[in-house]
Scaffold this motif. Structure first.
Motif, PDB file in Angstrom:
ATOM      1  N   LYS A 188      -5.045  -4.502   4.440  1.00 56.47           N
ATOM      2  CA  LYS A 188      -3.606  -4.248   4.354  1.00 56.47           C
ATOM      3  C   LYS A 188      -3.044  -4.272   5.758  1.00 56.47           C
ATOM      4  O   LYS A 188      -3.736  -3.815   6.668  1.00 56.47           O
ATOM      5  CB  LYS A 188      -3.325  -2.878   3.715  1.00 56.47           C
ATOM      6  CG  LYS A 188      -3.851  -2.699   2.314  1.00 56.47           C
ATOM      7  CD  LYS A 188      -2.907  -3.243   1.284  1.00 56.47           C
ATOM      8  CE  LYS A 188      -3.504  -3.118  -0.117  1.00 56.47           C
ATOM      9  NZ  LYS A 188      -2.691  -3.715  -1.156  1.00 56.47           N
ATOM     10  N   GLY A 215      -4.643   3.630  -5.202  1.00 54.56           N
ATOM     11  CA  GLY A 215      -4.349   4.999  -4.792  1.00 54.56           C
ATOM     12  C   GLY A 215      -5.577   5.874  -4.606  1.00 54.56           C
ATOM     13  O   GLY A 215      -5.485   7.097  -4.590  1.00 54.56           O
ATOM     14  N   GLN A 216      -6.752   5.266  -4.465  1.00 58.86           N
ATOM     15  CA  GLN A 216      -7.991   6.046  -4.325  1.00 58.86           C
ATOM     16  C   GLN A 216      -8.167   6.491  -2.860  1.00 58.86           C
ATOM     17  O   GLN A 216      -7.886   5.736  -1.938  1.00 58.86           O
ATOM     18  CB  GLN A 216      -9.196   5.196  -4.745  1.00 58.86           C
ATOM     19  CG  GLN A 216      -9.104   4.662  -6.161  1.00 58.86           C
ATOM     20  CD  GLN A 216      -9.151   5.742  -7.221  1.00 58.86           C
ATOM     21  OE1 GLN A 216     -10.128   6.461  -7.329  1.00 58.86           O
ATOM     22  NE2 GLN A 216      -8.073   5.896  -7.982  1.00 58.86           N
ATOM     23  N   THR A 227      -3.264   6.052 -17.729  1.00 54.40           N
ATOM     24  CA  THR A 227      -3.831   7.393 -17.854  1.00 54.40           C
ATOM     25  C   THR A 227      -5.307   7.387 -17.461  1.00 54.40           C
ATOM     26  O   THR A 227      -5.979   6.367 -17.537  1.00 54.40           O
ATOM     27  CB  THR A 227      -3.753   7.906 -19.305  1.00 54.40           C
ATOM     28  OG1 THR A 227      -4.553   7.052 -20.135  1.00 54.40           O
ATOM     29  CG2 THR A 227      -2.328   7.910 -19.820  1.00 54.40           C
ATOM     30  N   LEU A 271      -7.662   3.156   5.547  1.00 58.65           N
ATOM     31  CA  LEU A 271      -6.994   2.688   6.770  1.00 58.65           C
ATOM     32  C   LEU A 271      -6.050   3.717   7.363  1.00 58.65           C
ATOM     33  O   LEU A 271      -5.800   3.714   8.570  1.00 58.65           O
ATOM     34  CB  LEU A 271      -6.242   1.384   6.486  1.00 58.65           C
ATOM     35  CG  LEU A 271      -7.123   0.188   6.081  1.00 58.65           C
ATOM     36  CD1 LEU A 271      -6.260  -1.019   5.762  1.00 58.65           C
ATOM     37  CD2 LEU A 271      -8.120  -0.166   7.180  1.00 58.65           C
ATOM     38  N   ALA A 272      -5.517   4.606   6.531  1.00 63.61           N
ATOM     39  CA  ALA A 272      -4.549   5.586   7.043  1.00 63.61           C
ATOM     40  C   ALA A 272      -5.162   6.975   7.222  1.00 63.61           C
ATOM     41  O   ALA A 272      -4.451   7.963   7.343  1.00 63.61           O
ATOM     42  CB  ALA A 272      -3.341   5.642   6.102  1.00 63.61           C
ATOM     43  N   GLU A 276       2.377  -2.883 -13.522  1.00 65.42           N
ATOM     44  CA  GLU A 276       1.672  -1.604 -13.624  1.00 65.42           C
ATOM     45  C   GLU A 276       2.345  -0.496 -12.820  1.00 65.42           C
ATOM     46  O   GLU A 276       1.885   0.636 -12.815  1.00 65.42           O
ATOM     47  CB  GLU A 276       0.233  -1.772 -13.138  1.00 65.42           C
ATOM     48  CG  GLU A 276      -0.446  -2.938 -13.826  1.00 65.42           C
ATOM     49  CD  GLU A 276      -1.926  -2.720 -14.051  1.00 65.42           C
ATOM     50  OE1 GLU A 276      -2.337  -1.579 -14.265  1.00 65.42           O
ATOM     51  OE2 GLU A 276      -2.654  -3.724 -13.999  1.00 65.42           O
ATOM     52  N   LYS A 287      -2.205   5.091  -8.677  1.00 62.86           N
ATOM     53  CA  LYS A 287      -0.765   5.059  -8.356  1.00 62.86           C
ATOM     54  C   LYS A 287       0.020   4.283  -9.417  1.00 62.86           C
ATOM     55  O   LYS A 287       1.235   4.150  -9.328  1.00 62.86           O
ATOM     56  CB  LYS A 287      -0.535   4.469  -6.964  1.00 62.86           C
ATOM     57  CG  LYS A 287      -0.923   3.010  -6.829  1.00 62.86           C
ATOM     58  CD  LYS A 287      -0.536   2.441  -5.444  1.00 62.86           C
ATOM     59  CE  LYS A 287      -1.149   1.049  -5.278  1.00 62.86           C
ATOM     60  NZ  LYS A 287      -0.651   0.314  -4.113  1.00 62.86           N
ATOM     61  N   PHE A 288      -0.680   3.705 -10.392  1.00 61.77           N
ATOM     62  CA  PHE A 288      -0.011   2.955 -11.443  1.00 61.77           C
ATOM     63  C   PHE A 288       0.255   3.856 -12.650  1.00 61.77           C
ATOM     64  O   PHE A 288       0.109   5.067 -12.588  1.00 61.77           O
ATOM     65  CB  PHE A 288      -0.840   1.733 -11.822  1.00 61.77           C
ATOM     66  CG  PHE A 288      -0.878   0.686 -10.727  1.00 61.77           C
ATOM     67  CD1 PHE A 288       0.243   0.403  -9.960  1.00 61.77           C
ATOM     68  CD2 PHE A 288      -2.050  -0.017 -10.457  1.00 61.77           C
ATOM     69  CE1 PHE A 288       0.206  -0.568  -8.951  1.00 61.77           C
ATOM     70  CE2 PHE A 288      -2.092  -0.980  -9.465  1.00 61.77           C
ATOM     71  CZ  PHE A 288      -0.968  -1.254  -8.711  1.00 61.77           C
ATOM     72  N   TRP A 289       0.625   3.219 -13.758  1.00 60.26           N
ATOM     73  CA  TRP A 289       1.072   3.971 -14.926  1.00 60.26           C
ATOM     74  C   TRP A 289      -0.082   4.477 -15.783  1.00 60.26           C
ATOM     75  O   TRP A 289       0.110   5.334 -16.645  1.00 60.26           O
ATOM     76  CB  TRP A 289       1.944   3.067 -15.805  1.00 60.26           C
ATOM     77  CG  TRP A 289       1.091   2.007 -16.438  1.00 60.26           C
ATOM     78  CD1 TRP A 289       0.698   0.839 -15.858  1.00 60.26           C
ATOM     79  CD2 TRP A 289       0.451   2.058 -17.708  1.00 60.26           C
ATOM     80  NE1 TRP A 289      -0.144   0.153 -16.690  1.00 60.26           N
ATOM     81  CE2 TRP A 289      -0.309   0.877 -17.840  1.00 60.26           C
ATOM     82  CE3 TRP A 289       0.450   2.993 -18.756  1.00 60.26           C
ATOM     83  CZ2 TRP A 289      -1.065   0.600 -18.973  1.00 60.26           C
ATOM     84  CZ3 TRP A 289      -0.310   2.713 -19.889  1.00 60.26           C
ATOM     85  CH2 TRP A 289      -1.067   1.527 -19.984  1.00 60.26           C
ATOM     86  N   GLY A 303      -5.082   2.199   1.673  1.00 61.66           N
ATOM     87  CA  GLY A 303      -4.494   3.194   2.563  1.00 61.66           C
ATOM     88  C   GLY A 303      -5.403   4.397   2.732  1.00 61.66           C
ATOM     89  O   GLY A 303      -5.470   5.000   3.808  1.00 61.66           O
ATOM     90  N   GLY A 304      -6.139   4.748   1.675  1.00 64.86           N
ATOM     91  CA  GLY A 304      -7.039   5.907   1.704  1.00 64.86           C
ATOM     92  C   GLY A 304      -8.087   5.825   2.798  1.00 64.86           C
ATOM     93  O   GLY A 304      -8.580   6.857   3.270  1.00 64.86           O
ATOM     94  N   ASP A 334      -6.323  -9.063  -0.041  1.00 68.08           N
ATOM     95  CA  ASP A 334      -5.385  -8.643  -1.075  1.00 68.08           C
ATOM     96  C   ASP A 334      -5.164  -9.820  -2.018  1.00 68.08           C
ATOM     97  O   ASP A 334      -5.300 -10.984  -1.626  1.00 68.08           O
ATOM     98  CB  ASP A 334      -4.066  -8.221  -0.446  1.00 68.08           C
ATOM     99  CG  ASP A 334      -3.169  -7.530  -1.463  1.00 68.08           C
ATOM    100  OD1 ASP A 334      -3.291  -6.306  -1.604  1.00 68.08           O
ATOM    101  OD2 ASP A 334      -2.385  -8.215  -2.134  1.00 68.08           O
ATOM    102  N   THR A 378       0.856  -1.177   0.000  1.00 66.55           N
ATOM    103  CA  THR A 378       0.000   0.000   0.000  1.00 66.55           C
ATOM    104  C   THR A 378       0.895   1.230   0.000  1.00 66.55           C
ATOM    105  O   THR A 378       2.104   1.122   0.158  1.00 66.55           O
ATOM    106  CB  THR A 378      -0.982   0.009   1.171  1.00 66.55           C
ATOM    107  OG1 THR A 378      -1.901   1.092   0.996  1.00 66.55           O
ATOM    108  CG2 THR A 378      -0.283   0.160   2.501  1.00 66.55           C
ATOM    109  N   PHE A 406      -3.939  13.283   2.038  1.00 60.45           N
ATOM    110  CA  PHE A 406      -3.642  12.550   0.799  1.00 60.45           C
ATOM    111  C   PHE A 406      -3.444  13.397  -0.454  1.00 60.45           C
ATOM    112  O   PHE A 406      -2.848  12.930  -1.422  1.00 60.45           O
ATOM    113  CB  PHE A 406      -4.754  11.526   0.511  1.00 60.45           C
ATOM    114  CG  PHE A 406      -4.947  10.512   1.603  1.00 60.45           C
ATOM    115  CD1 PHE A 406      -3.905   9.665   1.969  1.00 60.45           C
ATOM    116  CD2 PHE A 406      -6.163  10.392   2.262  1.00 60.45           C
ATOM    117  CE1 PHE A 406      -4.083   8.720   2.978  1.00 60.45           C
ATOM    118  CE2 PHE A 406      -6.352   9.447   3.263  1.00 60.45           C
ATOM    119  CZ  PHE A 406      -5.312   8.617   3.630  1.00 60.45           C
TER     120      PHE A 406
END
Lengths: 412, 412
Positions: free
Chosen positions: B153, B340-341, B312, B367-368, A104, B308-310, B364-365, B181, A31, B410
């Protein structure tokens, strides 16, 4: 605790150490921020580790378009390891770990799984190929030379009777192995059961008469229940092999079929180009064949020297050699050479691999021989006899008349 | 006779017409010389047809290294069709035809399957998703807004009790959906059965009390017998969903699991980057999701806006829209947004897709979140409420305190 090791060829716009750490993190704790519960003990036990980094060259353009970086991309070999505790003896979970989201990750502009090493304990959990090289030789009664094989062409369209008639011709010509094309399972005018009946009638009658049972790999690639039913049909009809398009069927269903262990399984890798053709994306054959050997494929396609596809001879040789190398001391698998083969490639194939533990297949190279299929099969046997003797094509063409005609027809 | 149509984006060093003809030939009659039995009638019935060619630009460097050509490579869209008679209603055989050896053809320096069209009769042979959007909403009791979900996570390492404790917190915070996961199926300290027991105890107790049964997608990706056993365990424990890593498990075993129809199946596409990341190799999502809808996946990953990936945003939006479009008038599938949401992407996601038929996941969006998971879930619900109202992030941060804290933590 035992670990699984994977080697990647990577390209990155960031520092290689950083990219490798992102890969290891993404594929174990996974994460983008620290979360409660992610203790140091837990990390130590389950985190993937960066074992080795070997920095290679730098380039100014990324191999694959990414969103990050500009102007400099470093290439490197990176080795990552995971504890066997993370996923146990579960091949799909291993694949998701070694070949999952990591492709990715934006910190990579190229990533290819080059090879992997599994621990000794895998031996107790994966029985592997039921037949492999020796078992498949035994089923066909062919020793001390490659099995000579062919593919029914045209791929789709022949009736069972037309196919059986062609099979008869090929058997009488001395062929060892025949297979369906990967495009044919059950077509409108060649239902699977009818095809098995028509073909096995010929094969069994010839076997009763001569003692030589030709191996026919019927393509059973389908939903799992249909595969089982078609597998049963082959077994009940006295057949010795089935073919699976392993990428299309997928790992879990293929393993279930492999595990039955009554037929030698011909693993066709169609779709492979998608997984491998780019030099910096996907998976290389040494890693791929290990996964399929653990799962239990007996025979696997490796393309062929001077093939009609894009692949270089060096790459094909590397694939054959990876099959020859024992996996955990065994897991024998028979490399299948195919694609534009006609016998002219035999000397170079033997020179570079020094083995006859091969299934050497020609489609048009047999069926379109000037003397017909009979001449085609004889020419291939001659080609391998000459290759093992160390003769070159010109010398072989002098000695062997059928091979000589192949040269006239097929040599470019 | 009904036909299947496939559209490819290609690059070739030869004339596009010639390259397209090679593709059609290789994927139907398939050999490099004419052979006996390949009659005109047979060709007419079974040969693939080049339906359409649209020539695009030319480039001076090949997209993927090949052995052929020099200096000029033409890009084009090409449509090819096959008679349904070639392979019937067999998805693996369809995949081998549309995505098989063609990637290896030397006449291409790039080839990507962009989309496909299957005939009406497929409706009678593939029941498709058992739950889809409506069924999955019904199981969770969530209507008129996206399902809000999260991933456990760290991916690997928590004990069943630790996981259940986290699940309890998330449920109490109002989450709709939780998943394992993709790296976790059964680890040394989290055996599958123990995890189901611990988690379903919490979920069932909460459901008994409140009437809201949170959906937990347990990762059953494994060999087929283990998948069935784990599926049974979920059903017996009152669970409503399972997760499959569809690329790792493969099509035939996945379909068998889909066909059971007792659980909503969360299809995780890990490994997708390998199949898609190069612009001129592999498969595009509109084609991919059709295959998996026909097979019967209920939920499918599409990445997320500003991930968070490549990938677009345009590509992600195209994927979501492809899921929204009915397939043969139905085959409803729920797009899963992930990577990464944190809620900040909700306004842009809604603006571009105009739908709330989504499973919107944050790891993480949630849990953190500064207020812990409770604050994280509330912030996501607020984000979607604001997004549907047409508010922007700054406006939402003013109105919604928990979302405001997400922005502080974030937003980049």
């Amino acid at each position: 605790m035992e670990r699984i090791y994977a080697t990647y060829y990577i390209e990155t716009p960031v520092a290689v150490e950083k990219a490798a750490a992102v890969l290891a993190g993404e594929q174990s704790s996974g994460t983008f921020v620290s979360v409660p519960g992610e203790t140091d003990e837990l990390k130590e036990r389950f985190a993937a580790k960066v074992e080795r980094i070997e920095i290679l060259d730098s380039v100014s353009e990324p191999a694959i378009p990414g969103l990050m970086g500009k102007g400099q991309y470093t290439r490197a070999n990176v080795e990552i390891s995971w504890s066997i505790e993370n996923f146990g003896y579960n091949l799909p979970a291993m694949v998701s770990t070694l070949q999952g989201n990591l492709y990715e990750i934006t910190q990579f502009t190229g990533l290819k799984l080059m090879d992997l090493e599994v621990p000794e304990s895998f031996k107790q959990h994966f029985k592997g190929p039921s037949f492999g090289v020796e078992g498949t030789r035994k089923l066909t009664g062919v020793y001390d030379r490659p099995l000579i094989g062919t593919i029914i062409k045209p791929s789709v369209g022949l009736s069972p009777e037309q196919t059986a008639s062609l099979v008869k011709t090929l058997i009488e010509a001395g062929i060892d192995f025949i297979k369906d094309d990967e495009l044919l399972v059950s077509s409108a005018n060649s239902k699977f059961e009818n095809r098995v009946d028509a073909i096995m009638d010929i094969i069994n009658r010839y076997a009763d008469k001569t003692g030589k049972k030709v191996m026919y790999a019927f393509n059973i690639s389908d939903e799992i229940d249909n595969m089982h039913r078609h597998y049963d049909k082959i077994v009940d009809s006295g057949g010795t092999a089935a073919m699976l398009s392993i990428n299309s069927v997928g790992l879990s269903a293929a393993k279930k079929i492999f595990d039955r262990g009554q037929l030698s399984i011909h693993a066709h890798r169609n779709g492979w180009g998608m997984l491998n053709r780019h030099p910096l994306l996907g998976i290389e054959f040494p890693a791929y064949q290990k996964i399929w050997r653990l799962a239990g494929a007996d025979q696997i396609h490796v393309n062929g020297i001077q093939n009609k596809f894009w692949e270089t001879d060096d790459s094909v040789v590397k694939s054959i050699k990876s099959c020859q190398k024992p996996l955990l001391g065994g897991y024998s698998i028979l490399p299948v050479l195919s694609s534009g083969q006609w016998g002219g490639q035999a000397p170079e194939t033997y020179r570079r691999t020094q083995t006859t533990d091969l299934l050497y297949m020609a489609g048009g190279g047999i069926l379109a021989h000037p003397d017909g299929p009979t001449g085609g099969v004889i020419a291939l046997q001659q080609a391998w006899e000459g290759a093992v003797k160390g003769l070159n094509i010109a010398e072989m063409a002098q000695i062997y008349p059928e091979f000589g005609k192949s040269v006239e027809k097929f040599a470019k």
